[in-house]
Scaffold this active site. Structure first.
Site, PDB file in Angstrom:
ATOM      1  N   GLU A 151       0.860  -1.185   0.000  1.00 32.34           N
ATOM      2  CA  GLU A 151       0.000   0.000   0.000  1.00 32.34           C
ATOM      3  C   GLU A 151       0.896   1.235   0.000  1.00 32.34           C
ATOM      4  OE1 GLU A 151      -3.074   0.184   2.977  1.00 32.34           O
ATOM      5  OE2 GLU A 151      -3.550  -1.932   2.690  1.00 32.34           O
ATOM      6  N   LEU A 247      14.463  -2.990   7.760  1.00 29.71           N
ATOM      7  CA  LEU A 247      15.279  -3.017   8.983  1.00 29.71           C
ATOM      8  C   LEU A 247      15.074  -1.738   9.787  1.00 29.71           C
ATOM      9  CD1 LEU A 247      18.690  -4.640   7.917  1.00 29.71           C
ATOM     10  CD2 LEU A 247      16.885  -5.621   9.326  1.00 29.71           C
ATOM     11  N   GLY A 250      10.640   0.165  14.925  1.00 27.22           N
ATOM     12  CA  GLY A 250       9.473   1.021  15.131  1.00 27.22           C
ATOM     13  C   GLY A 250       8.522   0.439  16.155  1.00 27.22           C
ATOM     14  N   CYS A 257      -2.194  -7.026   6.151  1.00 25.25           N
ATOM     15  CA  CYS A 257      -1.556  -8.246   5.616  1.00 25.25           C
ATOM     16  C   CYS A 257      -0.700  -9.004   6.627  1.00 25.25           C
ATOM     17  CB  CYS A 257      -0.719  -7.881   4.404  1.00 25.25           C
ATOM     18  SG  CYS A 257      -1.678  -7.005   3.166  1.00 25.25           S
ATOM     19  N   LYS A 318       1.110   2.832   8.400  1.00 20.86           N
ATOM     20  CA  LYS A 318       2.404   3.274   7.864  1.00 20.86           C
ATOM     21  C   LYS A 318       2.126   4.538   7.051  1.00 20.86           C
ATOM     22  CE  LYS A 318       2.318   0.728   3.535  1.00 20.86           C
ATOM     23  NZ  LYS A 318       3.039  -0.086   2.598  1.00 20.86           N
ATOM     24  N   ARG A 325      -5.996  -0.322   9.593  1.00 18.53           N
ATOM     25  CA  ARG A 325      -6.183  -1.694  10.072  1.00 18.53           C
ATOM     26  C   ARG A 325      -4.909  -2.185  10.785  1.00 18.53           C
ATOM     27  NH1 ARG A 325      -8.396  -4.450   4.750  1.00 18.53           N
ATOM     28  NH2 ARG A 325      -7.146  -2.796   3.822  1.00 18.53           N
TER      29      ARG A 325
HETATM   30  C1  UGA Z   1       2.895  -6.000   2.749  1.00 15.51           C
HETATM   31  C2  UGA Z   1       4.040  -6.523   1.860  1.00 15.51           C
HETATM   32  O1  UGA Z   1       5.169  -5.658   1.992  1.00 15.51           O
HETATM   33  C3  UGA Z   1       3.605  -6.598   0.383  1.00 15.51           C
HETATM   34  O2  UGA Z   1       4.652  -7.173  -0.395  1.00 15.51           O
HETATM   35  C4  UGA Z   1       2.350  -7.470   0.283  1.00 15.51           C
HETATM   36  O3  UGA Z   1       1.852  -7.518  -1.055  1.00 15.51           O
HETATM   37  C5  UGA Z   1       1.259  -6.906   1.169  1.00 15.51           C
HETATM   38  O4  UGA Z   1       1.747  -6.848   2.535  1.00 15.51           O
HETATM   39  C6  UGA Z   1       0.072  -7.840   1.093  1.00 15.51           C
HETATM   40  O5  UGA Z   1       0.188  -8.974   1.558  1.00 15.51           O
HETATM   41  O6  UGA Z   1      -0.921  -7.481   0.445  1.00 15.51           O
HETATM   42  P1  UGA Z   1       1.856  -3.584   3.278  1.00 15.51           P
HETATM   43  O7  UGA Z   1       0.976  -4.289   4.263  1.00 15.51           O
HETATM   44  O8  UGA Z   1       1.254  -2.599   2.340  1.00 15.51           O
HETATM   45  O9  UGA Z   1       2.618  -4.658   2.339  1.00 15.51           O
HETATM   46  O10 UGA Z   1       2.932  -2.811   4.122  1.00 15.51           O
HETATM   47  P2  UGA Z   1       4.516  -2.850   4.350  1.00 15.51           P
HETATM   48  O11 UGA Z   1       5.135  -1.737   3.654  1.00 15.51           O
HETATM   49  O12 UGA Z   1       5.047  -4.198   4.109  1.00 15.51           O
HETATM   50  O13 UGA Z   1       4.555  -2.547   5.920  1.00 15.51           O
HETATM   51  C7  UGA Z   1       3.938  -3.404   6.879  1.00 15.51           C
HETATM   52  C8  UGA Z   1       4.204  -2.923   8.287  1.00 15.51           C
HETATM   53  O14 UGA Z   1       5.564  -3.081   8.634  1.00 15.51           O
HETATM   54  C9  UGA Z   1       3.886  -1.439   8.522  1.00 15.51           C
HETATM   55  O15 UGA Z   1       3.251  -1.292   9.762  1.00 15.51           O
HETATM   56  C10 UGA Z   1       5.239  -0.770   8.508  1.00 15.51           C
HETATM   57  O16 UGA Z   1       5.301   0.440   9.225  1.00 15.51           O
HETATM   58  C11 UGA Z   1       6.087  -1.862   9.169  1.00 15.51           C
HETATM   59  N1  UGA Z   1       7.531  -1.768   8.842  1.00 15.51           N
HETATM   60  C12 UGA Z   1       7.959  -1.949   7.565  1.00 15.51           C
HETATM   61  C13 UGA Z   1       8.437  -1.520   9.863  1.00 15.51           C
HETATM   62  O17 UGA Z   1       8.076  -1.366  11.061  1.00 15.51           O
HETATM   63  N2  UGA Z   1       9.772  -1.461   9.559  1.00 15.51           N
HETATM   64  C14 UGA Z   1      10.228  -1.631   8.298  1.00 15.51           C
HETATM   65  O18 UGA Z   1      11.477  -1.578   8.098  1.00 15.51           O
HETATM   66  C15 UGA Z   1       9.311  -1.887   7.280  1.00 15.51           C
END
Ligand code: UGA
Length: 433
Positions: A151, A247, A250, A257, A318, A325
């Site tokens: 997203e 990495l 947070g 997801c 994020k 959600r």
């Molecule tokens: C995630 C996957 O990254 C996608 O590849 C996948 O298609 C999607 O789920 C799905 O299954 O539909 P998304 O949920 O949009 O994507 O968000 P992310 O960017 O992956 O972040 C997920 C969570 O991890 C957020 O709360 C974000 O803040 C956290 N995060 C991410 C961290 O705390 N640290 C990081 O270094 C990266």
């Protein structure tokens, strides 16, 4: 190619618009007629940067309907992109996928490839196959094509995929999917069987969630030992075997997801008598993360929350999304708001969703303007990594805040600069002076 997609939620809509941008003739189907009417007028129900502009560009290649039968006419491939919500026991609830497959089978008038795009447990393809077996007059082919879009940058991800996974157990459906994705380099395409494709999606999300929980635990250790998570994360990320993505320490991961998918894979594995203890511990680690974050807030306020104004900058799970959600910010606010304090919140897109999530509380004040949200604040918590929060003028905020304290749960500010302004600055994975 003429393609139909059932479900105009996040996955279905983004995929539909992007497939249309590849030159395919796409029909998006949804039971919600209001949504369909809005989409026909270019009104998008979600916030996704660039999506409405792209929809406008591809309007000749895409249409929207609530009539599945119409959408099926002449289309070779139909994607199922309906929700797979979490069931009470944590497993993925397949009722919408099954219903959708049944309707496709009932309403089809010629051969079709049915492709699951929704995240579905391993062997869902076989369940769909059983449904299609009821029609002897038409040939159905089953395939899996999980999506990996994030997203907030979904269009970029679609156009620049790390890989496209095609799961099929027959050559016809594989060839149809290869044709659909023929504008991408063949090196990006992984062809495999359906069960493996289904599992790849869960394995990817579980691995990424594990990486985040790992770095969050390292952040805890840094806080205790006086080491710096920023430098640690940078240094380990330089090792190409580890990689520098995902990495950032947070408040824990959220969204529609990761939390759902890791519960589902653990649940699914139990059915195969296979214990995934590592992923189980990631679930626990992420759960206690938000508890730890709220304790941090209480400690910074010297255990006195009464009559305090606490500002939360960021409500979405994020940055760059309106999605709340499983948002860590919302979950931390819920813990803090039970005290006799005022919570002042801001987000660039998620205020409306947050109002619904936090409807039970009457001590929450919603602000469109981040500066207003910080006025008279005793503690400013940066809870979502919106880029805009790092660009605010913190000397103005300093003059507006009551007590001068910032807790940066996303490590997005330059701590030294903030301290020079006069704030007491608290970050993640850094010992506080
Ligand atoms: C995630 C996957 O990254 C996608 O590849 C996948 O298609 C999607 O789920 C799905 O299954 O539909 P998304 O949920 O949009 O994507 O968000 P992310 O960017 O992956 O972040 C997920 C969570 O991890 C957020 O709360 C974000 O803040 C956290 N995060 C991410 C961290 O705390 N640290 C990081 O270094 C990266």
């Amino acid at each position: 190619m003429k393609i139909a997609i059932v479900g105009t939620g996040y996955v279905g809509l983004v995929s539909g618009v992007c497939l249309a941008s590849l030159g395919h003739q796409v029909t998006c189907v949804d039971k919600d007629f209001t949504k369909i009417k809005n989409l026909r007028n270019g009104v998008i129900p979600i916030y996704e940067p660039g999506l409405s502009e792209l929809l406008k560009k591809v309007e000749n290649n895409i249409n929207f309907t609530d009539n599945l039968g119409d959408a099926l006419i002449g289309c070779k491939a139909i994607f199922i992109a309906v929700g797979t919500p979490q069931d009470e026991d944590g497993s993925a609830d397949l009722k919408y996928v099954i219903q959708c497959a049944e309707e496709i089978v009932e309403k089809s008038k010629d051969d079709k490839v049915i492709i699951t795009k929704s995240t579905v447990p391993v062997h869902t393809g076989e369940k769909i196959k059983k449904i299609t077996d009821s029609r002897k007059d038409i040939k159905f082919y089953i395939a899996s094509n999980p999506e990996f879009l994030r997203e907030g940058c979904a269009i970029f991800d679609f156009i620049n995929p790390d890989r496209i996974v095609i799961g099929s157990n027959d050559d016809y459906s594989k060839d149809i999917l290869l044709e659909i994705y023929s504008s991408f380099s063949i090196e990006k395409i992984v062809t495999t069987d359906i069960a493996t494709a289904e599992l790849i999606k869960y394995a990817s999300n579980s691995f990424l969630a594990t990486k985040i929980s790992f770095i969050n635990e390292m952040a805890d250790l840094c806080e205790k030992t006086g080491a710096s998570i920023k430098n640690l994360s940078y240094a380990i990320g330089l090792d190409s075997r580890i990689g520098n993505k995902f990495l950032n320490a947070g408040p824990g991961f959220g969204g529609s997801c990761f939390p759902k998918d890791i519960m589902a894979i653990v649940n699914m594995s139990k059915k195969y008598d296979c214990k995934l203890s590592l992923i189980e511990s990631v679930i626990d680690s992420n759960k206690i993360r938000q508890e730890k974050m709220s304790k941090k807030i209480v400690a910074i306020l010297d255990n006195q929350l009464s009559n305090k104004n606490i500002t939360f900058l960021g409500l979405a799970f994020k940055g760059n999304t309106d999605d709340t959600r499983y948002s860590p910010s919302i979950s931390i606010i819920k813990k803090i708001a039970r005290n006799n304090c005022i919570i002042k919140v801001n987000d660039f897109q998620a205020l409306e969703n947050a109002k619904k999530d936090l409807a039970e509380f009457n001590n929450i004040r919603y602000h469109q303007d981040p500066y207003e949200a910080c006025t008279d604040s005793d503690l400013i918590v940066i809870a979502t990594e919106w880029n805009e929060y790092s660009k605010l003028d913190y000397s103005i905020i300093f003059s507006k805040a009551r007590d001068k304290k910032i807790l940066d749960l996303r490590n997005i500010l330059d701590g030294e600069k903030i301290q020079k302004i006069g704030f007491k600055y608290f970050a993640i994975g850094k010992k506080n002076d």
